[in-house]
Design an enzyme around this catalytic site. Structure first.
Site, PDB file in Angstrom:
ATOM      1  N   SER A 249       0.808  -1.220   0.000  1.00  0.00           N
ATOM      2  CA  SER A 249       0.000   0.000   0.000  1.00  0.00           C
ATOM      3  C   SER A 249       0.844   1.275   0.000  1.00  0.00           C
ATOM      4  CB  SER A 249      -0.949   0.008   1.204  1.00  0.00           C
ATOM      5  OG  SER A 249      -0.224  -0.116   2.413  1.00  0.00           O
ATOM      6  N   ASP A 485      -2.563   6.576  11.809  1.00  0.00           N
ATOM      7  CA  ASP A 485      -1.753   6.053  10.710  1.00  0.00           C
ATOM      8  C   ASP A 485      -0.494   6.904  10.581  1.00  0.00           C
ATOM      9  OD1 ASP A 485      -0.619   5.118   8.410  1.00  0.00           O
ATOM     10  OD2 ASP A 485      -2.385   5.381   7.135  1.00  0.00           O
ATOM     11  N   HIS A 488       1.558   5.446   6.357  1.00  0.00           N
ATOM     12  CA  HIS A 488       1.274   5.970   5.028  1.00  0.00           C
ATOM     13  C   HIS A 488       1.497   7.489   5.015  1.00  0.00           C
ATOM     14  CE1 HIS A 488      -0.978   2.122   5.177  1.00  0.00           C
ATOM     15  NE2 HIS A 488      -0.575   2.028   3.921  1.00  0.00           N
TER      16      HIS A 488
END
Length: 515
Positions: A249, A485, A488
């Site tokens: 990802s 998060d 990312h």
């Protein structure tokens, strides 16, 4: 009369004998005393011999401490990108001598007594920072790294020499890994409003993040002028071609960034579409966007490990395994690409991959226990063999982007780790170690027949604690401040710089073909 003379003679002889003996003893004692006083080294030699075993023990311990410190400094691997706070002006980390003797070596990693080396399942390369470390507002417009003379992470984060197998990161005298982040009001290259292709997880601005500074940093190499990304030139470079991103990802993060950067040169947005009509979400893994006017596609294919995720019967149940000797079954889609950008790192820190118990598989054999570094090397070797067999270097440029660090403060991803307060880059990352997985990638690439360009983004990304979604990876009302998060990246943001580096390599290669 004879008796008296005899007695007198014997008495005299006795006294002479006694006097001689006494005089001799006195002379010997005096001589011995004189010798001792005139030769004190005898005493010292005796004392040295007595203490020599103790001295040797101290000397051995000192030597062990020194050698152990040097070796650990040279070879120790901090899991992906785990930070240590520098303790001196040069940025190096020093330990007291006695502390060095107490340092423990565990599976090739040097830990101090009492330290634990636990990483989050979903956040490989996590950097756990102490409260207040490195999150400081910089009042000036220019955020500069320490001077070249100082030991900084920009000096440490270097790929191994290409040895003719990889394209060197130093191109035309420009080392892209050394430089500084410069605040630039002309950034970002696109906005969340101008690019409708950013999915929810990276769309921090739309999700309510109000500070904008994280969008405005430009990476400036110290030895050259780094060209600003030119979307029109990039589209010309890939005209009639396939640009394909393959990986986890984080690579999807970079792929979405590339789509948005290219959209800046598209006159009619309706002439850019997903060939299967899919909307970008993290649930679906394969996408191909067609740029009609340029007859090119920009594609993404999910592959967490680059090798095949399988299942096998273990006991009474079928359990997930990782076939480290077999390429991902989606690899047929990668063939025929003109530019390939690979990565894998994010999922190698999951519990199953780290534990390596009844998880890795070769052929029909389930390996009871395998070290994650060995498994990673085997998987990369499988990938490398596939590239060498199926990729024509005369047609296809191959890139491999190394790991991008996560930043967690006060815990890990599942234990309250956070980065929401960070609105400026870190001032220093000099205690950061080069990830072991990066070195393995470099070593595998050097053994390949196919030229592979390493996109070394680890060091420059390490400063950007401010660039993660934190709580803004979800829309208001659906998020929790307890789960953030910090792996990312917000878009616009740091992945834009990775694509500027990719553009720089592609443009430099094209120029070299005309000279």
């Amino acid at each position: 009369m004879e008796r008296q003379r005899s007695f007198s003679f014997k008495s005299t002889s006795f006294f002479v004998f006694a006097f001689t003996v006494a005089s001799s003893l006195i002379i010997l004692v005096s001589l011995f005393t004189w010798v001792l006083r005139s030769n004190p080294s005898i005493h010292r030699d005796t004392h040295f011999q007595f203490n020599k075993p103790v001295f040797n023990l101290v000397q051995s311990l000192s030597s062990f401490s020194s050698n152990n410190s040097a070796e650990s400094s040279k070879h120790s691997i901090l899991k992906d990108t785990h930070f240590l706070k520098p303790e001196n002006d040069s940025g190096s980390v020093k330990f007291p001598a006695f502390k060095q003797i107490q340092r423990l070596e565990t599976k090739g990693e040097v830990l101090e007594d009492g330290d634990s080396e636990t990483e989050p399942e979903e956040a490989p390369g996590a950097i756990e920072l102490a409260e207040g470390d490195g999150v400081r507002a910089n009042p000036v417009d220019k955020f500069e790294l320490p001077s070249r003379k100082e030991v900084t992470s920009v000096d440490k984060f270097e790929a191994s020499p290409s040895n003719g197998k990889t394209e060197e990161k130093v191109m035309n005298g420009c080392d892209l890994t050394k430089g500084k982040w410069v605040y630039d009001e002309s950034y970002p290259l696109y906005t969340n409003g101008s690019c409708p292709l950013i999915d929810e997880g990276f769309n921090c601005d739309t999700n309510g993040r109000r500070d904008k500074n994280y969008m405005k940093w430009k990476w400036q190499p110290q030895d050259c002028d780094f060209p600003r990304f030119n979307a029109a030139k990039m589209l010309d470079l890939i005209r009639g071609k396939r640009l394909v991103f393959v990986g986890d990802s984080i690579n999807r993060n970079q792929w979405e960034s590339m789509l948005c950067m290219l959209m800046g040169a598209v006159k009619d947005p309706k002439k850019v579409y997903e060939t299967h009509g899919r909307r970008i979400t993290k649930e679906k893994g394969n996408y191909s966007f067609k740029f009609v006017d340029y007859k090119c596609t920009v594609e993404y294919y999910v592959s967490h490990f680059l090798v095949h995720e399988s299942k096998a019967r273990i006991g009474q149940k079928r359990r997930p395994t990782l076939r480290i000797d077999a390429i991902d079954h989606g690899s047929s889609r990668w063939k025929g690409a003109d530019i390939l950008v690979f990565n894998t790192a994010h999922w190698w820190s999951h519990y199953k991959t780290k534990a390596g118990i009844n998880y890795y598989q070769e052929g029909n054999q389930i390996l009871p226990k395998l070290d994650v570094s060995t498994a990673f090397r085997k998987a990369l070797t499988t990938w490398a063999a596939w590239v060498d067999r199926h990729i024509n270097p005369g047609r296809t440029r191959v890139f491999f982007r190394n790991s991008a660090p996560s930043h967690f403060r006060g815990g890990l991803w599942n234990s309250g780790g956070h980065c929401m307060e960070a609105t400026w880059p870190l001032n220093d990352t000099s205690g950061m170690g080069y990830p072991e997985k990066n070195r393995i990638v470099e070593e595998v690439i050097l053994q390949m027949k196919t030229p592979v360009t390493l996109l070394n983004v680890t060091g420059l990304s390490a400063y950007r604690i401010d660039g993660h979604p934190s709580i803004y990876g979800k829309k208001p009302g659906t998020r929790s401040s307890n789960v953030q998060d910090c792996s990312h990246w917000c878009l616009p943001g740091v992945p834009d710089t990775w694509n500027e580096i990719l553009f720089f390599h592609l443009q430099s290669k094209q120029k070299s073909q005309y000279h």
